[in-house]
Design a protein around this motif. Structure first.
Motif, PDB file in Angstrom:
ATOM      1  N   THR A  88       0.827  -1.203   0.000  1.00 13.73           N
ATOM      2  CA  THR A  88       0.000   0.000   0.000  1.00 13.73           C
ATOM      3  C   THR A  88       0.866   1.259   0.000  1.00 13.73           C
ATOM      4  N   LEU A  89       1.925   1.257   0.793  1.00 13.99           N
ATOM      5  CA  LEU A  89       2.803   2.423   0.861  1.00 13.99           C
ATOM      6  C   LEU A  89       3.589   2.614  -0.438  1.00 13.99           C
ATOM      7  N   TYR A  90       3.909   1.519  -1.132  1.00 14.66           N
ATOM      8  CA  TYR A  90       4.526   1.640  -2.455  1.00 14.66           C
ATOM      9  C   TYR A  90       3.581   2.399  -3.391  1.00 14.66           C
ATOM     10  N   LEU A  91       2.314   2.010  -3.375  1.00 14.90           N
ATOM     11  CA  LEU A  91       1.338   2.678  -4.239  1.00 14.90           C
ATOM     12  C   LEU A  91       1.190   4.149  -3.869  1.00 14.90           C
ATOM     13  N   VAL A  92       1.218   4.446  -2.565  1.00 15.24           N
ATOM     14  CA  VAL A  92       1.144   5.835  -2.106  1.00 15.24           C
ATOM     15  C   VAL A  92       2.305   6.639  -2.691  1.00 15.24           C
ATOM     16  N   ASP A  93       3.500   6.078  -2.626  1.00 17.83           N
ATOM     17  CA  ASP A  93       4.676   6.780  -3.147  1.00 17.83           C
ATOM     18  C   ASP A  93       4.594   6.959  -4.660  1.00 17.83           C
ATOM     19  N   PHE A  94       4.100   5.942  -5.362  1.00 20.41           N
ATOM     20  CA  PHE A  94       3.972   6.053  -6.818  1.00 20.41           C
ATOM     21  C   PHE A  94       2.969   7.141  -7.198  1.00 20.41           C
ATOM     22  N   MET A  95       1.860   7.211  -6.459  1.00 24.49           N
ATOM     23  CA  MET A  95       0.855   8.246  -6.748  1.00 24.49           C
ATOM     24  C   MET A  95       1.413   9.635  -6.466  1.00 24.49           C
ATOM     25  N   ARG A  96       2.157   9.757  -5.379  1.00 28.75           N
ATOM     26  CA  ARG A  96       2.776  11.052  -5.054  1.00 28.75           C
ATOM     27  C   ARG A  96       3.745  11.464  -6.155  1.00 28.75           C
ATOM     28  N   GLU A  97       4.490  10.511  -6.669  1.00 32.80           N
ATOM     29  CA  GLU A  97       5.467  10.795  -7.722  1.00 32.80           C
ATOM     30  C   GLU A  97       4.788  11.326  -8.980  1.00 32.80           C
TER      31      GLU A  97
ATOM     32  N   GLY B  30       1.647  12.709  -9.223  1.00 32.97           N
ATOM     33  CA  GLY B  30       0.892  13.939  -9.014  1.00 32.97           C
ATOM     34  C   GLY B  30      -0.609  13.773  -9.107  1.00 32.97           C
ATOM     35  N   PRO B  31      -1.354  14.828  -8.788  1.00 35.07           N
ATOM     36  CA  PRO B  31      -2.814  14.756  -8.665  1.00 35.07           C
ATOM     37  C   PRO B  31      -3.569  14.652  -9.988  1.00 35.07           C
ATOM     38  N   ASP B  32      -2.884  14.821 -11.118  1.00 28.34           N
ATOM     39  CA  ASP B  32      -3.579  14.700 -12.407  1.00 28.34           C
ATOM     40  C   ASP B  32      -3.537  13.265 -12.932  1.00 28.34           C
ATOM     41  N   THR B  33      -3.244  12.313 -12.058  1.00 25.21           N
ATOM     42  CA  THR B  33      -3.126  10.906 -12.439  1.00 25.21           C
ATOM     43  C   THR B  33      -4.477  10.211 -12.378  1.00 25.21           C
ATOM     44  N   ASN B  34      -4.683   9.292 -13.315  1.00 29.29           N
ATOM     45  CA  ASN B  34      -5.864   8.440 -13.322  1.00 29.29           C
ATOM     46  C   ASN B  34      -5.414   7.003 -13.066  1.00 29.29           C
TER      47      ASN B  34
ATOM     48  N   ASP C  70      -2.278  13.325   2.782  1.00 30.90           N
ATOM     49  CA  ASP C  70      -1.764  14.250   1.772  1.00 30.90           C
ATOM     50  C   ASP C  70      -2.813  14.429   0.679  1.00 30.90           C
ATOM     51  N   PRO C  71      -3.906  15.135   0.972  1.00 33.84           N
ATOM     52  CA  PRO C  71      -5.039  15.238   0.031  1.00 33.84           C
ATOM     53  C   PRO C  71      -4.648  15.767  -1.346  1.00 33.84           C
ATOM     54  N   ASP C  72      -3.667  16.658  -1.401  1.00 39.24           N
ATOM     55  CA  ASP C  72      -3.281  17.243  -2.685  1.00 39.24           C
ATOM     56  C   ASP C  72      -2.616  16.235  -3.617  1.00 39.24           C
ATOM     57  N   ALA C  73      -2.213  15.098  -3.091  1.00 38.15           N
ATOM     58  CA  ALA C  73      -1.544  14.082  -3.906  1.00 38.15           C
ATOM     59  C   ALA C  73      -2.496  13.005  -4.402  1.00 38.15           C
ATOM     60  N   GLN C  74      -3.781  13.119  -4.066  1.00 38.52           N
ATOM     61  CA  GLN C  74      -4.737  12.114  -4.507  1.00 38.52           C
ATOM     62  C   GLN C  74      -4.849  12.100  -6.032  1.00 38.52           C
ATOM     63  N   PRO C  75      -5.114  10.928  -6.609  1.00 37.65           N
ATOM     64  CA  PRO C  75      -5.317  10.879  -8.056  1.00 37.65           C
ATOM     65  C   PRO C  75      -6.631  11.532  -8.450  1.00 37.65           C
TER      66      PRO C  75
ATOM     67  N   HIS D 143     -11.673  17.740 -15.189  1.00 40.06           N
ATOM     68  CA  HIS D 143     -11.603  19.111 -14.695  1.00 40.06           C
ATOM     69  C   HIS D 143     -11.751  19.194 -13.185  1.00 40.06           C
ATOM     70  N   LYS D 144     -11.501  18.086 -12.521  1.00 44.81           N
ATOM     71  CA  LYS D 144     -11.741  18.042 -11.069  1.00 44.81           C
ATOM     72  C   LYS D 144     -11.014  19.129 -10.301  1.00 44.81           C
ATOM     73  N   THR D 145      -9.770  19.387 -10.659  1.00 48.21           N
ATOM     74  CA  THR D 145      -8.966  20.339  -9.892  1.00 48.21           C
ATOM     75  C   THR D 145      -8.971  21.738 -10.503  1.00 48.21           C
ATOM     76  N   GLU D 146      -9.748  21.911 -11.576  1.00 50.58           N
ATOM     77  CA  GLU D 146      -9.753  23.207 -12.243  1.00 50.58           C
ATOM     78  C   GLU D 146     -10.974  24.025 -11.817  1.00 50.58           C
ATOM     79  N   PRO D 147     -10.916  25.341 -11.888  1.00 53.30           N
ATOM     80  CA  PRO D 147     -12.090  26.167 -11.648  1.00 53.30           C
ATOM     81  C   PRO D 147     -13.193  25.840 -12.640  1.00 53.30           C
ATOM     82  N   ALA D 148     -14.425  26.076 -12.213  1.00 51.89           N
ATOM     83  CA  ALA D 148     -15.578  25.676 -13.022  1.00 51.89           C
ATOM     84  C   ALA D 148     -15.617  26.384 -14.363  1.00 51.89           C
ATOM     85  N   ASN D 149     -15.065  27.622 -14.458  1.00 50.72           N
ATOM     86  CA  ASN D 149     -15.178  28.387 -15.701  1.00 50.72           C
ATOM     87  C   ASN D 149     -13.974  28.225 -16.609  1.00 50.72           C
ATOM     88  N   VAL D 150     -13.121  27.272 -16.307  1.00 53.92           N
ATOM     89  CA  VAL D 150     -11.927  27.054 -17.124  1.00 53.92           C
ATOM     90  C   VAL D 150     -12.122  25.805 -17.970  1.00 53.92           C
TER      91      VAL D 150
END
Length: 420
Positions: A158-167, A169-173, A195-200, A410-417
């Motif tokens: 699980t921690l390996y996956l956490v590190d891979f996701m952090r690497e 970034g949040p624009d990952t699917n 680390d909420p900002d690192a979530q996929p 567009h999850k992390t983008e403003p609604a009008n962008v």
């Protein structure tokens, strides 16, 4: 030492069968044998060829075999596998398509660690490469990992996956296939808490045992029918003297392979009998359908004993993910903490390994996620492998997954962008 002796005995038997196949093929193929027009000699040579190849593949690491990719510009681009993060038990790799612009879809494909190499998802990678940046978890064979590298259980995974996701970034699917689905869900929840900002951006779970008890199968029945003591006594061995991981406790890939084959013994026996007859008639080729499938299917890897045992105990027996009681380093991982990662589940109606109901159970655990960010799909007529590597994946599931990714782009983008 008795466990090491058993491991070496299995390798000795495998090696002997490979040698017998090579010997039969060679002797029956001598030019002088052509003076004796006996069909039995042709059959013996064919049996030897098929047998040698089968037992040789059991200890060979398959190659990805993805050399080039034809892109929208009509040109063939070279594909190079790059190691982005290197760890003792597994790496994060990237399929870099040379000369192509970076694609907006970034996908982390979490490959299973269930007895086969990550190349099991080769066809999945090939289907995603034309319009995605594809990253894959490339797990290592435990027999090649020195004891000095320490343990590796479900928490370490699980921690390996956490590190891979952090690497990445949040624009990952993230797309998790089968076995890693529950731990990938846990890794996402871990990030949601720490680390909420690192979530996929999105999470797609394909045929995974989130709640194994939702729809029992032979796999779940086996997990409940044996005690952990019986499992450790009968399944765990020490790596023999031939490999770098000598002395490491593992669940051998050869044992796992025997379990795979026993589940459909008649079908596999017929497949090999038919292949022997095709070779004898001169109809088989190096890369025919049989060889393409079994070159991958027979290539197995050892799993760390602590990973295998903790998976059975914590995921199947205790159902810690299904009960939302999973912990990492003594801290509870609350799946309900996921509030803004869009989650989709995919199941196959004919899946006899992770039956329908096991994976979709993840959506009920996501108590903090709005319904509009949840989705599920049940593919009619699809078996376990079909939902990520077969016709069902190519024709139906892949387009649905990519549409799901795009609809949440567009999850992390403003609604009008408007982001391309």
């Amino acid at each position: 030492m008795r466990y090491m002796a058993t491991y070496d005995l299995m390798e000795t038997i495998r090696n002997t069968q490979q040698w017998l196949g090579a010997t039969a093929r060679t002797m029956a193929s001598y030019p002088a044998m052509a003076l004796v027009p006996n069909p039995a000699l042709q059959w013996a040579a064919a049996w030897g060829e098929v047998t040698e190849r089968a037992f040789e593949r059991m200890v060979a690491r398959p190659d990805w075999g993805i050399r080039t990719l034809t892109c929208e510009d009509g040109r063939d681009h070279l594909v190079h596998v790059e190691r982005v993060v290197e760890r003792p038990f597994g790496d994060l790799i990237h399929f870099n398509v040379h000369g192509r612009e970076e694609q907006p879809r970034k996908i982390l494909l979490v490959a299973p660690m269930s007895g086969h190499y990550a190349t099991l998802v080769r066809s999945t990678v090939i289907s995603l490469l034309p319009n995605c940046e594809v990253y894959v978890t490339d797990w290592h064979n435990a027999r090649d990992i020195p004891v000095s590298c320490g343990k590796f259980d479900v928490e370490d995974y699980t921690l390996y996956l956490v590190d891979f996701m952090r690497e990445l970034g949040p624009d990952t699917n993230v797309v998790a296939v089968c076995q890693p689905a529950p731990l990938t869900l846990a890794a996402t929840a871990y990030l949601a808490q720490s680390d909420p900002d690192a979530q996929p951006r999105t999470l797609t779970l394909i045929g995974g045992p989130i709640d194994p008890n939702a729809t029992p199968t032979d796999v779940t029945d086996f997990g409940h029918s044996v005690t952990m003591g019986q499992l450790e006594e009968t399944m765990i061995q020490r790596v023999g003297f031939k490999y770098k991981g000598v002395g490491r406790m593992v669940y051998p890939g050869l044992l796992q392979l025997s379990s795979f084959i026993s589940m459909n013994a008649d079908r596999h026996a017929k497949a090999f009998t038919d292949q022997i007859m095709r070779v004898a008639r001169g109809e088989a080729t190096e890369h025919d359908a049989h060889n393409r499938f079994y070159d991958e299917y027979l290539a197995v890897m050892d799993m760390p004993a602590e990973f295998y045992l903790s998976t059975v105990e914590r995921i199947f027996k205790n159902a810690e993910i299904a009960k939302n009681e999973f912990t990492v380093n003594g801290e509870k991982v609350d799946i309900g903490a996921i509030t803004n990662v869009a989650v989709k589940t995919v199941e196959g109606a004919n899946d006899d390994i992770s039956a329908p109901g096991q994976c979709v159970a993840a959506l009920d655990l996501l108590t903090g996620l709005p319904d509009e960010k949840k989705a599920s799909h049940l593919e009619p007529g699809a078996g376990h492998y079909g939902i990520f590597a077969g016709k069902s994946w190519r024709n139906n599931i892949r387009p649905l997954v990519l549409d799901f990714i795009d609809s949440n782009a567009h999850k992390t983008e403003p609604a009008n962008v408007n982001v391309a």
